[in-house]
Design a protein around this motif. Structure first.
Motif, PDB file in Angstrom:
ATOM      1  N   ALA A  83       0.839  -1.192   0.000  1.00 21.05           N
ATOM      2  CA  ALA A  83       0.000   0.000   0.000  1.00 21.05           C
ATOM      3  C   ALA A  83       0.878   1.247   0.000  1.00 21.05           C
ATOM      4  CB  ALA A  83      -0.895  -0.007   1.230  1.00 21.05           C
ATOM      5  N   VAL A  84       0.360   2.321  -0.569  1.00 18.55           N
ATOM      6  CA  VAL A  84       1.058   3.611  -0.497  1.00 18.55           C
ATOM      7  C   VAL A  84       0.066   4.699  -0.104  1.00 18.55           C
ATOM      8  CG1 VAL A  84       2.867   3.057  -2.145  1.00 18.55           C
ATOM      9  CG2 VAL A  84       0.762   4.057  -2.964  1.00 18.55           C
ATOM     10  N   THR A  85       0.447   5.540   0.807  1.00 18.16           N
ATOM     11  CA  THR A  85      -0.394   6.657   1.228  1.00 18.16           C
ATOM     12  C   THR A  85       0.510   7.823   1.559  1.00 18.16           C
ATOM     13  OG1 THR A  85      -1.676   4.972   2.366  1.00 18.16           O
ATOM     14  CG2 THR A  85      -2.412   7.224   2.626  1.00 18.16           C
ATOM     15  N   ALA A  86      -0.016   9.014   1.421  1.00 18.06           N
ATOM     16  CA  ALA A  86       0.801  10.198   1.679  1.00 18.06           C
ATOM     17  C   ALA A  86       0.931  10.474   3.171  1.00 18.06           C
ATOM     18  CB  ALA A  86       0.179  11.403   0.999  1.00 18.06           C
ATOM     19  N   THR A  87       1.957  11.207   3.499  1.00 20.68           N
ATOM     20  CA  THR A  87       2.135  11.708   4.859  1.00 20.68           C
ATOM     21  C   THR A  87       1.861  13.211   4.850  1.00 20.68           C
ATOM     22  OG1 THR A  87       3.611  11.593   6.764  1.00 20.68           O
ATOM     23  CG2 THR A  87       4.612  12.211   4.671  1.00 20.68           C
ATOM     24  N   ALA A  88       1.554  13.779   6.015  1.00 21.37           N
ATOM     25  CA  ALA A  88       1.097  15.171   6.085  1.00 21.37           C
ATOM     26  C   ALA A  88       2.171  16.137   5.593  1.00 21.37           C
ATOM     27  CB  ALA A  88       0.687  15.520   7.508  1.00 21.37           C
ATOM     28  N   SER A  89       1.798  16.952   4.615  1.00 18.59           N
ATOM     29  CA  SER A  89       2.765  17.757   3.866  1.00 18.59           C
ATOM     30  C   SER A  89       3.185  19.040   4.564  1.00 18.59           C
ATOM     31  CB  SER A  89       2.158  18.151   2.513  1.00 18.59           C
ATOM     32  OG  SER A  89       1.854  17.010   1.761  1.00 18.59           O
ATOM     33  N   PHE A  90       2.350  19.570   5.483  1.00 23.48           N
ATOM     34  CA  PHE A  90       2.642  20.907   6.015  1.00 23.48           C
ATOM     35  C   PHE A  90       4.017  20.947   6.672  1.00 23.48           C
ATOM     36  CE2 PHE A  90       0.857  18.846   9.755  1.00 23.48           C
ATOM     37  CZ  PHE A  90       1.625  19.356  10.792  1.00 23.48           C
ATOM     38  N   ARG A  91       4.481  19.766   7.131  1.00 24.06           N
ATOM     39  CA  ARG A  91       5.779  19.713   7.817  1.00 24.06           C
ATOM     40  C   ARG A  91       6.953  20.006   6.875  1.00 24.06           C
ATOM     41  NH1 ARG A  91       5.681  13.846   9.560  1.00 24.06           N
ATOM     42  NH2 ARG A  91       4.343  13.665   7.752  1.00 24.06           N
ATOM     43  N   PHE A  92       6.688  19.931   5.579  1.00 23.79           N
ATOM     44  CA  PHE A  92       7.780  20.075   4.606  1.00 23.79           C
ATOM     45  C   PHE A  92       7.776  21.447   3.942  1.00 23.79           C
ATOM     46  CE2 PHE A  92       6.286  15.489   3.973  1.00 23.79           C
ATOM     47  CZ  PHE A  92       6.901  15.082   5.139  1.00 23.79           C
ATOM     48  N   ILE A 121       2.192  15.788  -4.553  1.00 22.84           N
ATOM     49  CA  ILE A 121       1.084  14.975  -4.045  1.00 22.84           C
ATOM     50  C   ILE A 121       1.366  14.713  -2.575  1.00 22.84           C
ATOM     51  CG2 ILE A 121      -0.208  12.825  -4.309  1.00 22.84           C
ATOM     52  CD1 ILE A 121       1.354  12.542  -7.049  1.00 22.84           C
ATOM     53  N   GLY A 122       0.360  14.950  -1.742  1.00 22.24           N
ATOM     54  CA  GLY A 122       0.595  14.719  -0.326  1.00 22.24           C
ATOM     55  C   GLY A 122      -0.696  14.549   0.420  1.00 22.24           C
ATOM     56  N   LYS A 123      -0.613  14.800   1.722  1.00 22.59           N
ATOM     57  CA  LYS A 123      -1.771  14.700   2.597  1.00 22.59           C
ATOM     58  C   LYS A 123      -2.000  16.056   3.246  1.00 22.59           C
ATOM     59  CE  LYS A 123      -3.247  12.824   7.032  1.00 22.59           C
ATOM     60  NZ  LYS A 123      -3.028  11.885   8.139  1.00 22.59           N
ATOM     61  N   GLY A 124      -3.231  16.555   3.149  1.00 24.53           N
ATOM     62  CA  GLY A 124      -3.626  17.705   3.964  1.00 24.53           C
ATOM     63  C   GLY A 124      -3.209  19.063   3.455  1.00 24.53           C
ATOM     64  N   GLY A 125      -2.386  19.103   2.425  1.00 24.44           N
ATOM     65  CA  GLY A 125      -2.020  20.387   1.840  1.00 24.44           C
ATOM     66  C   GLY A 125      -1.107  21.223   2.712  1.00 24.44           C
ATOM     67  N   MET A 126      -0.929  22.470   2.264  1.00 19.69           N
ATOM     68  CA  MET A 126      -0.139  23.453   2.998  1.00 19.69           C
ATOM     69  C   MET A 126      -0.995  24.718   3.070  1.00 19.69           C
ATOM     70  SD  MET A 126       3.561  22.778   1.296  1.00 19.69           S
ATOM     71  CE  MET A 126       4.085  21.105   0.970  1.00 19.69           C
ATOM     72  N   THR A 127      -0.432  25.811   3.568  1.00 21.90           N
ATOM     73  CA  THR A 127      -1.243  27.029   3.652  1.00 21.90           C
ATOM     74  C   THR A 127      -1.235  27.742   2.305  1.00 21.90           C
ATOM     75  OG1 THR A 127       0.628  28.369   4.301  1.00 21.90           O
ATOM     76  CG2 THR A 127      -0.596  27.311   6.075  1.00 21.90           C
ATOM     77  N   SER A 128      -2.248  28.585   2.072  1.00 19.58           N
ATOM     78  CA  SER A 128      -2.291  29.288   0.789  1.00 19.58           C
ATOM     79  C   SER A 128      -1.118  30.269   0.667  1.00 19.58           C
ATOM     80  CB  SER A 128      -3.634  29.983   0.581  1.00 19.58           C
ATOM     81  OG  SER A 128      -3.964  30.748   1.696  1.00 19.58           O
ATOM     82  N   ASP A 129      -0.528  30.679   1.788  1.00 17.48           N
ATOM     83  CA  ASP A 129       0.702  31.493   1.727  1.00 17.48           C
ATOM     84  C   ASP A 129       1.797  30.746   0.986  1.00 17.48           C
ATOM     85  OD1 ASP A 129      -0.345  33.587   3.043  1.00 17.48           O
ATOM     86  OD2 ASP A 129       0.621  33.180   4.986  1.00 17.48           O
ATOM     87  N   ILE A 130       1.949  29.471   1.342  1.00 17.48           N
ATOM     88  CA  ILE A 130       2.987  28.664   0.688  1.00 17.48           C
ATOM     89  C   ILE A 130       2.653  28.481  -0.793  1.00 17.48           C
ATOM     90  CG2 ILE A 130       4.123  26.399   0.632  1.00 17.48           C
ATOM     91  CD1 ILE A 130       4.927  27.839   3.087  1.00 17.48           C
ATOM     92  N   TYR A 131       1.376  28.274  -1.083  1.00 15.80           N
ATOM     93  CA  TYR A 131       1.004  28.111  -2.496  1.00 15.80           C
ATOM     94  C   TYR A 131       1.347  29.372  -3.291  1.00 15.80           C
ATOM     95  CZ  TYR A 131      -1.665  24.046  -0.902  1.00 15.80           C
ATOM     96  OH  TYR A 131      -2.033  22.855  -0.348  1.00 15.80           O
ATOM     97  N   ARG A 132       0.979  30.522  -2.717  1.00 16.70           N
ATOM     98  CA  ARG A 132       1.229  31.773  -3.454  1.00 16.70           C
ATOM     99  C   ARG A 132       2.731  32.040  -3.608  1.00 16.70           C
ATOM    100  NH1 ARG A 132      -3.214  33.658  -0.562  1.00 16.70           N
ATOM    101  NH2 ARG A 132      -1.847  34.417   1.086  1.00 16.70           N
ATOM    102  N   ASN A 133       3.474  31.794  -2.532  1.00 13.45           N
ATOM    103  CA  ASN A 133       4.889  32.181  -2.548  1.00 13.45           C
ATOM    104  C   ASN A 133       5.813  31.152  -3.173  1.00 13.45           C
ATOM    105  OD1 ASN A 133       4.259  34.605  -1.281  1.00 13.45           O
ATOM    106  ND2 ASN A 133       4.347  33.665   0.741  1.00 13.45           N
ATOM    107  N   ALA A 134       5.445  29.876  -3.103  1.00 19.28           N
ATOM    108  CA  ALA A 134       6.346  28.851  -3.637  1.00 19.28           C
ATOM    109  C   ALA A 134       5.766  28.118  -4.848  1.00 19.28           C
ATOM    110  CB  ALA A 134       6.702  27.838  -2.537  1.00 19.28           C
TER     111      ALA A 134
END
Lengths: 226, 319
Positions: free
Chosen positions: A85-94, A111-124
């Motif tokens: 099996a494969v499943t993602a681990t929580a991405s915010f830590r990265f 591809i991950g679990k739970g996403g990150m903040t929209s700040d990270i999306y906008r900036n990175a």
């Protein structure tokens, strides 16, 4: 392989995906992937970026879709691989590595679990034309495992251990995933949080804040723990 | 005498079953959530999970890629005799854990906290945990393995008598909402609440309440059972479903376990056993019979010490 009766928009992508392909993804769409995906999480990020080791292999070898995952997998005595099996681990830590990582790796799908903040999306993510797909559940590990046709390489297994190593996976109809962030950097999770927030005040009626407080504690229920 | 080879073989089988087969009680509870869920995204998630359980069983592969932290709960009948004694039993459990990690395969999650050393077998210093309980007038051993994720959905807090039920509700909601957003807790979950004891006891009881009681079970104290119903309902009234999307599927069930605590305090812990609520139990008899089941039957009057050297029955003890 769309889920029956979901009514959600479903997109199938071949990898590597172009920016034009990624424009088809809206937050809340269901996505399936065919092509090459590789796993990398904090171990790879730290080694590649902070230790200055660079990428474990070329962009052609690894592909441009990075999965925050450690597979339930083993390397057999003859060097072959068994992937369960494969499943993602929580991405915010990265999140703190992401800007450097996207530039170094050239990845345009995370591809991950739970996403990150929209700040990270906008900036990175937005400046690097990258989107974020979240796994579903969480824990559709068996369905995702079915989508893996072959392991084409394992990098840094000795340095980082099997769980942190970079596994290169050849996948077919790999999914389902949900689009958490699109090319504009919007976040599905934050949209849903906003929908839930107005009902919280009523929910908390008949409750009492703890007598003993904690340093750094917030009582604002619209805050997140990530 | 219960043979060591039978213990190791059974433990391996339990590791496999826990990783692959979703317990029936959780599955039925999740289907009830699916029946009432109105949120389209939350419904999609639950539907995908239901298909995932089928795929896991068909392919004999782990249902979730994060196969959690495998651990053991051992209940030993007072008259049971183990070949090689308890040390041999622990060796068998450690061997089965390592073998199953490679064979199923499971993710080798266990690493040293500082050096991150991974032996790729889920065995290490103080790992896997093995907890013990005993049972009167029995010659069998129950082995239970639980594979619970280890990162989110659990919290502890020292509350005080003055915080009361209002404080309990508050901390419960804080935990569910904090970890429910983005679905970090992998809900809908079996929520376990530990109340009382000392700090460590509160955390252990809450974890056992979530992992070792089946959906639909109720605490023997009717007033605590009523609180279980209430907390289940308010958890499902948050407006949040699977993955933190709008919906109503947060709590498949809520279980509370209590222990007598310091007169000045009311420690509380909350645990969420996830969409891959992995547990499997087997009873081994001295004649070689092995019976597999999914209800650990961990909590009993004896395990709660409600009747040992204590004349007061449970109901009075609760007053």
């Amino acid at each position: 392989m769309a889920m029956a009766g979901s009514g959600l928009k479903t997109v199938h992508l071949n990898l590597p995906a172009s920016t034009a392909d990624l424009r088809k993804l809206e937050i809340g769409s269901v996505a399936y992937l065919t092509g090459r995906v590789f796993t990398a999480r904090e171990g790879v990020y730290k080694h590649a970026i902070e230790d200055g080791a660079g990428m474990p292999a070329s962009r052609e070898t690894l592909g441009l879709a990075n999965f925050h995952c450690s597979p339930a997998a083993s390397i057999n005595a003859d060097g072959s691989h068994t992937v369960g099996a494969v499943t993602a681990t929580a991405s915010f830590r990265f999140a703190r590595w992401l800007d450097g990582w996207l530039k170094l790796s050239g990845c345009n799908i995370i591809i991950g679990k739970g996403g990150m903040t929209s700040d990270i999306y906008r900036n990175a993510f937005v400046p690097n034309n990258a989107v974020y797909l979240t796994t579903v559940g969480y824990g559709t590990g068996a369905l995702l495992g079915r989508g893996i046709k072959r392991v084409s390489g394992v990098y840094w297994a000795k340095e980082l251990g099997l769980a942190q190593a970079a596994w290169v996976l050849e996948v077919e109809n790999f999914g389902p995933f949900l689009v958490e962030s699109d090319l504009d950097g919007k976040s599905l999770f934050e949209r849903e949080n906003e929908k839930i927030a107005p009902g919280l005040a009523k929910l908390y009626e008949g409750t009492r804040p703890a007598t003993l407080r904690r340093y750094g504690e917030t009582d604002n229920k619209t805050d997140e723990v990530i | 005498m219960i043979a060591n080879s039978a213990l190791e073989r059974t433990a391996f089988e339990l590791m496999t079953k826990a990783a692959i087969e979703i317990p029936d009680d959780y599955l039925a509870g999740l289907r009830r959530c699916a029946d009432t869920e109105k949120g389209d995204l939350s419904s999609f998630v639950i539907q995908a999970m239901l298909e995932n359980y089928e795929a896991a069983k068909e392919d004999r592969r782990a249902m979730c890629g994060d196969t959690g932290l495998p651990r053991w709960y051992v209940k030993i009948g007072n008259e049971a005799r183990i070949e090689g004694g308890p040390v041999a039993l622990e060796t068998a459990l450690r061997r089965a854990t390592a073998t199953a990690t490679h064979e199923v395969p499971l993710r080798p999650n266990r690493v040293h906290p500082l050096w991150r050393t991974d032996h790729n077998n889920n065995v290490g210093i103080n790992a896997p945990e093995i907890e013990y309980a005993f049972h009167p007038d029995a010659d069998w051993i129950d082995l239970t393995t639980v594979h619970k994720g280890g990162l989110f959905g659990s919290d502890y807090r020292m509350l005080f008598p003055g915080d009361g039920i209002e404080g309990i509700r508050r901390f419960y909601l804080d935990t569910l909402i904090g970890f429910g957003k983005r679905g970090l807790a992998c809900q809908p979950a079996i929520v376990g609440v530990g109340l009382g004891g000392s700090k460590d006891t509160s955390v252990v009881l809450g974890k056992q309440a979530s992992c070792l009681r089946v959906v639909g079970s109720r605490n023997p104290d009717p007033k605590i059972a009523a609180l279980e119903d209430e907390l289940k309902e308010i958890g499902n009234s948050i407006g949040m479903g699977a993955m933190g999307f709008m919906g109503s599927s947060m709590v498949v069930d809520c279980h509370i376990e209590v222990g007598y605590c310091h007169t000045g305090g009311m420690p509380m812990s909350v645990h969420m056993f996830c969409l891959s609520s992995r547990r499997s139990t087997a009873r081994l008899y001295p004649d070689g019979r092995v019976e597999f089941r999914t209800d650990p039957e961990w909590f009993t009057d004896y395990s709660r010490r409600s009747t040992v050297e204590w004349a007061q029955p449970m109901a009075e003890a609760a007053e």
